[in-house]
Scaffold this active site. Structure first.
Site, PDB file in Angstrom:
ATOM      1  N   LYS A   1     -13.607   0.601  15.436  1.00 45.00           N
ATOM      2  CA  LYS A   1     -12.486  -0.071  15.903  1.00 45.00           C
ATOM      3  C   LYS A   1     -11.975   0.014  17.196  1.00 45.00           C
ATOM      4  O   LYS A   1     -11.273  -0.824  17.711  1.00 45.00           O
ATOM      5  CB  LYS A   1     -11.269   0.602  14.742  1.00 45.00           C
ATOM      6  CG  LYS A   1     -10.819  -0.403  13.708  1.00 45.00           C
ATOM      7  CD  LYS A   1     -10.100   0.589  12.704  1.00 45.00           C
ATOM      8  CE  LYS A   1     -10.669   0.523  11.328  1.00 45.00           C
ATOM      9  NZ  LYS A   1      -9.916   1.214  10.265  1.00 45.00           N
TER      10      LYS A   1
ATOM     11  N   LYS B   1       8.928 -17.291 -10.472  1.00 40.22           N
ATOM     12  CA  LYS B   1       8.095 -16.010 -10.966  1.00 40.22           C
ATOM     13  C   LYS B   1       6.741 -16.573 -11.761  1.00 40.22           C
ATOM     14  O   LYS B   1       7.101 -17.668 -12.712  1.00 40.22           O
ATOM     15  CB  LYS B   1       9.070 -15.083 -11.969  1.00 40.22           C
ATOM     16  CG  LYS B   1       8.242 -13.797 -12.586  1.00 40.22           C
ATOM     17  CD  LYS B   1       9.009 -13.183 -13.325  1.00 40.22           C
ATOM     18  CE  LYS B   1       8.302 -12.155 -14.173  1.00 40.22           C
ATOM     19  NZ  LYS B   1       8.808 -11.476 -15.254  1.00 40.22           N
TER      20      LYS B   1
ATOM     21  N   ASN C   1       0.818  -0.991   0.057  1.00 40.47           N
ATOM     22  CA  ASN C   1      -0.046  -0.191  -0.015  1.00 40.47           C
ATOM     23  C   ASN C   1       0.821   1.290   0.121  1.00 40.47           C
ATOM     24  O   ASN C   1       2.174   1.116  -0.096  1.00 40.47           O
ATOM     25  CB  ASN C   1      -1.119   0.012   1.310  1.00 40.47           C
ATOM     26  CG  ASN C   1      -0.178  -0.256   2.489  1.00 40.47           C
ATOM     27  OD1 ASN C   1       0.525   0.876   3.050  1.00 40.47           O
ATOM     28  ND2 ASN C   1      -0.274  -1.164   3.117  1.00 40.47           N
TER      29      ASN C   1
ATOM     30  N   LYS D   1     -11.528  -3.638  18.630  1.00 42.30           N
ATOM     31  CA  LYS D   1     -10.143  -3.855  18.976  1.00 42.30           C
ATOM     32  C   LYS D   1      -9.695  -3.671  20.316  1.00 42.30           C
ATOM     33  O   LYS D   1      -8.676  -4.288  20.865  1.00 42.30           O
ATOM     34  CB  LYS D   1      -8.967  -3.300  18.217  1.00 42.30           C
ATOM     35  CG  LYS D   1      -9.397  -3.387  16.583  1.00 42.30           C
ATOM     36  CD  LYS D   1      -8.057  -3.083  15.816  1.00 42.30           C
ATOM     37  CE  LYS D   1      -8.411  -3.431  14.102  1.00 42.30           C
ATOM     38  NZ  LYS D   1      -7.322  -3.442  13.334  1.00 42.30           N
TER      39      LYS D   1
ATOM     40  N   ASP E   1      -3.982  -9.726  13.084  1.00 43.66           N
ATOM     41  CA  ASP E   1      -4.100  -8.323  13.481  1.00 43.66           C
ATOM     42  C   ASP E   1      -3.375  -8.156  14.459  1.00 43.66           C
ATOM     43  O   ASP E   1      -3.372  -8.354  15.935  1.00 43.66           O
ATOM     44  CB  ASP E   1      -5.495  -8.024  13.731  1.00 43.66           C
ATOM     45  CG  ASP E   1      -5.924  -6.512  13.976  1.00 43.66           C
ATOM     46  OD1 ASP E   1      -4.954  -5.928  14.492  1.00 43.66           O
ATOM     47  OD2 ASP E   1      -7.107  -6.371  13.449  1.00 43.66           O
ATOM     48  N   ILE E   2      -2.274  -7.290  14.400  1.00 39.67           N
ATOM     49  CA  ILE E   2      -1.221  -6.977  15.497  1.00 39.67           C
ATOM     50  C   ILE E   2      -1.637  -6.293  16.538  1.00 39.67           C
ATOM     51  O   ILE E   2      -1.509  -6.524  17.626  1.00 39.67           O
ATOM     52  CB  ILE E   2       0.079  -6.371  14.741  1.00 39.67           C
ATOM     53  CG1 ILE E   2       0.685  -7.219  13.634  1.00 39.67           C
ATOM     54  CG2 ILE E   2       1.172  -6.197  16.026  1.00 39.67           C
ATOM     55  CD1 ILE E   2       1.448  -6.285  12.781  1.00 39.67           C
TER      56      ILE E   2
HETATM   57  O1  C5P Z   1      -8.429  -3.020  10.798  1.00 38.32           O
HETATM   58  P1  C5P Z   1      -7.751  -1.821  10.331  1.00 38.32           P
HETATM   59  O2  C5P Z   1      -6.409  -2.420   9.750  1.00 38.32           O
HETATM   60  O3  C5P Z   1      -8.496  -0.897   9.679  1.00 38.32           O
HETATM   61  O4  C5P Z   1      -7.068  -1.088  11.597  1.00 38.32           O
HETATM   62  C1  C5P Z   1      -6.024  -0.069  11.615  1.00 38.32           C
HETATM   63  C2  C5P Z   1      -5.116  -0.345  12.627  1.00 38.32           C
HETATM   64  O5  C5P Z   1      -5.112  -1.624  13.043  1.00 38.32           O
HETATM   65  C3  C5P Z   1      -4.054   0.395  12.546  1.00 38.32           C
HETATM   66  O6  C5P Z   1      -3.499   0.786  13.997  1.00 38.32           O
HETATM   67  C4  C5P Z   1      -3.021  -0.766  12.203  1.00 38.32           C
HETATM   68  O7  C5P Z   1      -1.435  -0.296  12.323  1.00 38.32           O
HETATM   69  C5  C5P Z   1      -3.544  -1.887  12.880  1.00 38.32           C
HETATM   70  N1  C5P Z   1      -3.371  -3.281  12.372  1.00 38.32           N
HETATM   71  C6  C5P Z   1      -2.653  -4.154  12.812  1.00 38.32           C
HETATM   72  N2  C5P Z   1      -2.502  -5.300  12.243  1.00 38.32           N
HETATM   73  C7  C5P Z   1      -3.161  -5.743  10.901  1.00 38.32           C
HETATM   74  C8  C5P Z   1      -4.334  -4.673  10.642  1.00 38.32           C
HETATM   75  C9  C5P Z   1      -3.991  -3.522  11.275  1.00 38.32           C
HETATM   76  O8  C5P Z   1      -1.829  -3.953  13.730  1.00 38.32           O
HETATM   77  N3  C5P Z   1      -3.206  -6.834  10.506  1.00 38.32           N
END
Ligand code: C5P
Length: 405
Positions: A339, A291, A212, A343, A308-309
């Protein structure tokens, strides 16, 4: 109240009725031991006299760029270097325009170009003038140049109008100056802050990946700001073209899974976790070992979810104070609120990435902070457009307040 002993404060006064309150500001600064000098524009002298300010400051008042006697006593460059802090109050619409366009047409505007001191600007004017897009655009520019704009108060105006444009009272301005000299390094001293930044890359084959537009600038600004506020900072970053901020430990990663691992390896020591990275939500299920060759007109890529970290950190048994980001293109606040709740994080910073003037790759940003107070009520704070280091500092100052409550 803090002492301002040995602090050298320069007050720039321009032509507005609120100038009549400045002698009081000068007195209150002197009460705290500050050495105060005043610079007046020609317009200011139509409202109050240099003699008044000389009497209350105990210093000669400066108003002329080209006066040989004044220049011999303390030249304008010397004066610009003398100041530890400059506050322009009241700042007229004309002064805002001069500063926004780099004019050096009188002593005050020249000083601002010649100084490296922090500059605080307190605009004060009629509510209709304050609402003008041209005035607002000038204010934005000043923020981007690193000056701090003090939001005018609402209320009855000298002209009889009611609205925004009143200069804050002298004691409020004095407090802003005191706040500036608060030893910032104490705010996060002894705290360990772990930050994720930048994009992740999800390999498709040895030469291709999904990613991205994140530049990493906001996460790096947070790392620099946290370090300046006294924290020990570890920055886990995806691939970016940015220099590591001073005294920050940097861990380079590529994919979301690498980032997850690096975070989990360091989370035990963290008092604060900031998930600022634009982590890819999905990765290719299979990574081709060689490739992928062009063949059919369409190609299907099976994707699986990445960890999701942020949510993983927030759901640890003993989580650090966890801050997330929400980059959205629409319904920014609603998505951010969702969120925050889903979260289960303590604070979320939401910004509108459809606005191409801020966010991705830009040096400036603006955001809404959302959190739940002790009663579970949703609270919000808007951080106006400013350079990313300033926004990062404001965010961390706010987080520090929430942590201590
Ligand atoms: O769920 P979303 O991507 O919209 O949420 C954004 C927040 O979650 C940001 O703080 C991003 O760093 C964190 N995030 C994460 N791991 C992921 C996806 C998003 O830590 N796989």
């Amino acid at each position: 109240m803090n002492s301002l002993a040995q602090k050298r404060i320069l007050i720039g006064i321009s032509g507005g009725i609120a100038a009549y309150k400045i002698p009081e500001l000068v007195r209150r600064l002197k009460d705290l031991g500050a050495d105060v000098r005043c610079v007046m524009t020609q317009g200011a002298q139509a409202f109050i006299t240099p003699l008044t300010l000389q009497a209350v400051s105990g210093n000669p008042v400066h108003h002329d760029l080209l006066d040989p006697a004044a220049e011999a006593a303390m030249g304008h460059i010397e004066l610009a270097k003398w100041a530890d802090l400059i506050m322009i109050a009241p700042a007229s619409a004309n002064v805002l325009a001069q500063l926004a366009h780099g004019h050096a047409s009188d002593l005050l505007s020249t000083l601002i170009l010649a100084t490296t001191a922090p500059v605080y600007v307190a605009p004060a004017m009629n509510q209709q003038m304050w609402a003008q897009p041209a005035v607002q655009a000038n204010c934005q520019r000043l923020r981007e140049y690193g000056m701090t704009l003090i939001t005018p108060d609402n209320g009855a105006q000298a002209c009889g109008d009611i609205g925004a444009g009143r200069m804050p009272e002298p004691l409020a301005l004095r407090d802003i100056i005191c706040q500036h000299f608060q030893p910032r390094s104490q705010l996060l001293a002894g705290k360990s802050v772990l930050i994720t930044a930048g994009p992740t890359r999800e390999a498709i084959d040895p030469v291709r990946y999904l990613s991205n537009h994140s530049s990493g600038k906001m996460g790096f600004a947070l790392a620099a700001a946290a370090q300046q506020l006294g924290a020990t900072v570890t920055l886990v970053t995806g691939p970016v073209q940015l220099a590591t901020p001073t005294d920050v430990t940097r861990i380079d990663v590529v994919s979301a899974e690498d980032m997850y691992q690096a975070v989990m390896n360091h989370i035990d020591q963290a008092d604060v976790f900031i998930g600022c990275a634009a982590v890819a939500d999905y990765r290719p299920e299979l990574v081709a070992t060689s490739k992928i060759k062009k063949s059919q007109d369409t190609m299907h890529l099976a994707l699986i979810k990445n960890p999701d970290i942020l949510a993983s950190v927030a759901s640890l048994p003993n989580p650090p104070f966890t801050i997330g980001f929400a980059a959205e293109t629409n319904d920014v606040v609603q998505y951010a609120q969702r969120k925050l709740e889903q979260k289960r994080i303590r604070l979320i910073a939401a910004n509108d990435v459809s606005d191409t003037n801020i966010g991705f790759n830009s040096d400036v940003n603006a955001m809404h902070l959302l959190w739940q107070d002790k009663q579970g009520q949703l609270q919000q704070l808007s951080l106006d457009r400013a350079n990313k280091l300033q926004i990062a500092t404001q965010l961390l100052q706010h987080a520090a307040t929430l942590m201590n409550n």
